[in-house]
Design an enzyme around this catalytic site. Sequence first.
Site, PDB file in Angstrom:
ATOM      1  N   CYS A   1       0.852  -1.188   0.000  1.00 42.38           N
ATOM      2  CA  CYS A   1       0.000   0.000   0.000  1.00 42.38           C
ATOM      3  C   CYS A   1       0.890   1.241   0.000  1.00 42.38           C
ATOM      4  O   CYS A   1       1.780   1.376   0.839  1.00 42.38           O
ATOM      5  CB  CYS A   1      -0.885  -0.054   1.238  1.00 42.38           C
ATOM      6  SG  CYS A   1      -1.243   1.524   1.973  1.00 42.38           S
ATOM      7  N   GLU A   2       0.675   2.125  -0.967  1.00 45.55           N
ATOM      8  CA  GLU A   2       1.586   3.265  -1.094  1.00 45.55           C
ATOM      9  C   GLU A   2       1.336   4.326  -0.022  1.00 45.55           C
ATOM     10  O   GLU A   2       2.148   5.221   0.162  1.00 45.55           O
ATOM     11  CB  GLU A   2       1.512   3.877  -2.498  1.00 45.55           C
ATOM     12  CG  GLU A   2       0.232   4.599  -2.818  1.00 45.55           C
ATOM     13  CD  GLU A   2       0.263   5.204  -4.230  1.00 45.55           C
ATOM     14  OE1 GLU A   2       1.107   4.798  -5.040  1.00 45.55           O
ATOM     15  OE2 GLU A   2      -0.576   6.076  -4.496  1.00 45.55           O
ATOM     16  N   HIS A   3       0.236   4.231   0.695  1.00 43.09           N
ATOM     17  CA  HIS A   3      -0.038   5.204   1.762  1.00 43.09           C
ATOM     18  C   HIS A   3       0.697   4.864   3.056  1.00 43.09           C
ATOM     19  O   HIS A   3       0.979   5.742   3.859  1.00 43.09           O
ATOM     20  CB  HIS A   3      -1.540   5.286   2.046  1.00 43.09           C
ATOM     21  CG  HIS A   3      -2.319   5.859   0.903  1.00 43.09           C
ATOM     22  ND1 HIS A   3      -3.658   5.616   0.699  1.00 43.09           N
ATOM     23  CD2 HIS A   3      -1.918   6.658  -0.117  1.00 43.09           C
ATOM     24  CE1 HIS A   3      -4.057   6.252  -0.389  1.00 43.09           C
ATOM     25  NE2 HIS A   3      -3.026   6.880  -0.903  1.00 43.09           N
ATOM     26  N   HIS A   4       0.951   3.563   3.286  1.00 46.97           N
ATOM     27  CA  HIS A   4       1.574   3.148   4.544  1.00 46.97           C
ATOM     28  C   HIS A   4       2.823   2.287   4.352  1.00 46.97           C
ATOM     29  O   HIS A   4       3.466   1.917   5.334  1.00 46.97           O
ATOM     30  CB  HIS A   4       0.578   2.340   5.384  1.00 46.97           C
ATOM     31  CG  HIS A   4      -0.648   3.106   5.777  1.00 46.97           C
ATOM     32  ND1 HIS A   4      -1.820   3.082   5.054  1.00 46.97           N
ATOM     33  CD2 HIS A   4      -0.877   3.933   6.824  1.00 46.97           C
ATOM     34  CE1 HIS A   4      -2.721   3.857   5.634  1.00 46.97           C
ATOM     35  NE2 HIS A   4      -2.185   4.390   6.711  1.00 46.97           N
TER      36      HIS A   4
ATOM     37  N   GLN B   1      -5.084  -0.679  -4.301  1.00 51.15           N
ATOM     38  CA  GLN B   1      -5.756  -1.852  -4.866  1.00 51.15           C
ATOM     39  C   GLN B   1      -6.581  -1.484  -6.107  1.00 51.15           C
ATOM     40  O   GLN B   1      -6.645  -2.241  -7.073  1.00 51.15           O
ATOM     41  CB  GLN B   1      -6.643  -2.506  -3.800  1.00 51.15           C
ATOM     42  CG  GLN B   1      -7.221  -3.836  -4.290  1.00 51.15           C
ATOM     43  CD  GLN B   1      -8.051  -4.532  -3.234  1.00 51.15           C
ATOM     44  OE1 GLN B   1      -7.787  -4.388  -2.038  1.00 51.15           O
ATOM     45  NE2 GLN B   1      -9.063  -5.272  -3.654  1.00 51.15           N
TER      46      GLN B   1
ATOM     47  N   HIS C   1      -5.807  -5.662   3.710  1.00 49.02           N
ATOM     48  CA  HIS C   1      -4.809  -4.600   3.863  1.00 49.02           C
ATOM     49  C   HIS C   1      -4.329  -4.574   5.305  1.00 49.02           C
ATOM     50  O   HIS C   1      -5.106  -4.282   6.213  1.00 49.02           O
ATOM     51  CB  HIS C   1      -5.424  -3.241   3.493  1.00 49.02           C
ATOM     52  CG  HIS C   1      -5.705  -3.123   2.031  1.00 49.02           C
ATOM     53  ND1 HIS C   1      -5.017  -2.274   1.210  1.00 49.02           N
ATOM     54  CD2 HIS C   1      -6.579  -3.796   1.247  1.00 49.02           C
ATOM     55  CE1 HIS C   1      -5.465  -2.402  -0.029  1.00 49.02           C
ATOM     56  NE2 HIS C   1      -6.417  -3.320  -0.036  1.00 49.02           N
TER      57      HIS C   1
ATOM     58  N   CYS D   1      -2.517  -2.450   6.690  1.00 47.02           N
ATOM     59  CA  CYS D   1      -2.595  -1.105   7.276  1.00 47.02           C
ATOM     60  C   CYS D   1      -3.964  -0.889   7.923  1.00 47.02           C
ATOM     61  O   CYS D   1      -4.132   0.001   8.750  1.00 47.02           O
ATOM     62  CB  CYS D   1      -2.305  -0.037   6.226  1.00 47.02           C
ATOM     63  SG  CYS D   1      -3.457   0.014   4.857  1.00 47.02           S
TER      64      CYS D   1
HETATM   65 ZN   LIG Z   1      -2.610   1.697   3.615  1.00 46.43          ZN
END
Ligand SMILES: [Zn+2]
Length: 204
Positions: A92-95, A134, A162, A164
């Site tokens: 996941c590119e956010h976390h 995703q 996920h 995260c």
């Molecule tokens: Zn994430």
Amino acid sequence: MAYKFSDQPTTQSLPPDVDLDLIAQGVRMILEGLGEDPERAGLQETPRRVAEMFVELTAGMREDPQAHVVPLPGDKHDEMVIVKDISIASLCEHHLAPFVGKCHIAYIPKDGRILGISKLARLAETFSRRLQLQERLTTDIANTLYKGLKPVGVMVVIEAEHTCMTLRGVRKSGATTVTSAVLGGFRTDPRTRAEAMALITGKQ
Ligand SMILES: [Zn+2]
């Protein structure tokens, strides 16, 4: 495959845009920021290991996904093809936390153009091994297949957990996110779409 540090002899095999030392430096800073001692026995090798892991988990950034979409010649098959349960592991590119799950790919060949099943799995893997969302992973696979194979239609469904979300924050353990991308004939014909979805989910 594991890339080596720049003080080791296999440096030449490193893709030019990967800097293992820089990643390891960042990991060391995370450890320090957590109040840890990066020099204690258990952590000495951690920055290098984590750097190698990140390079491996993003290997798809340095691959051309279109290269996997090579139609097999001279086939007469024109019925729906479904490959279910392709394992995927992405970040996941956010976390920068992993999300893992299954990818299902359905397509209807045109003029006998089909793709080897291993190529479909490689396509999913190339796009998974990147910093992803995703939703984008799902449409990237569908669009690349649609463009390269020129089939009647393509449908991609991904179910993933996920970490995260399931290991932190709201901690919904086992919660699954389902995304789909539907192109061509699957989009215009609800019956075909329903048939593919039933085959994918195993429900009639
Ligand atoms: Zn994430």
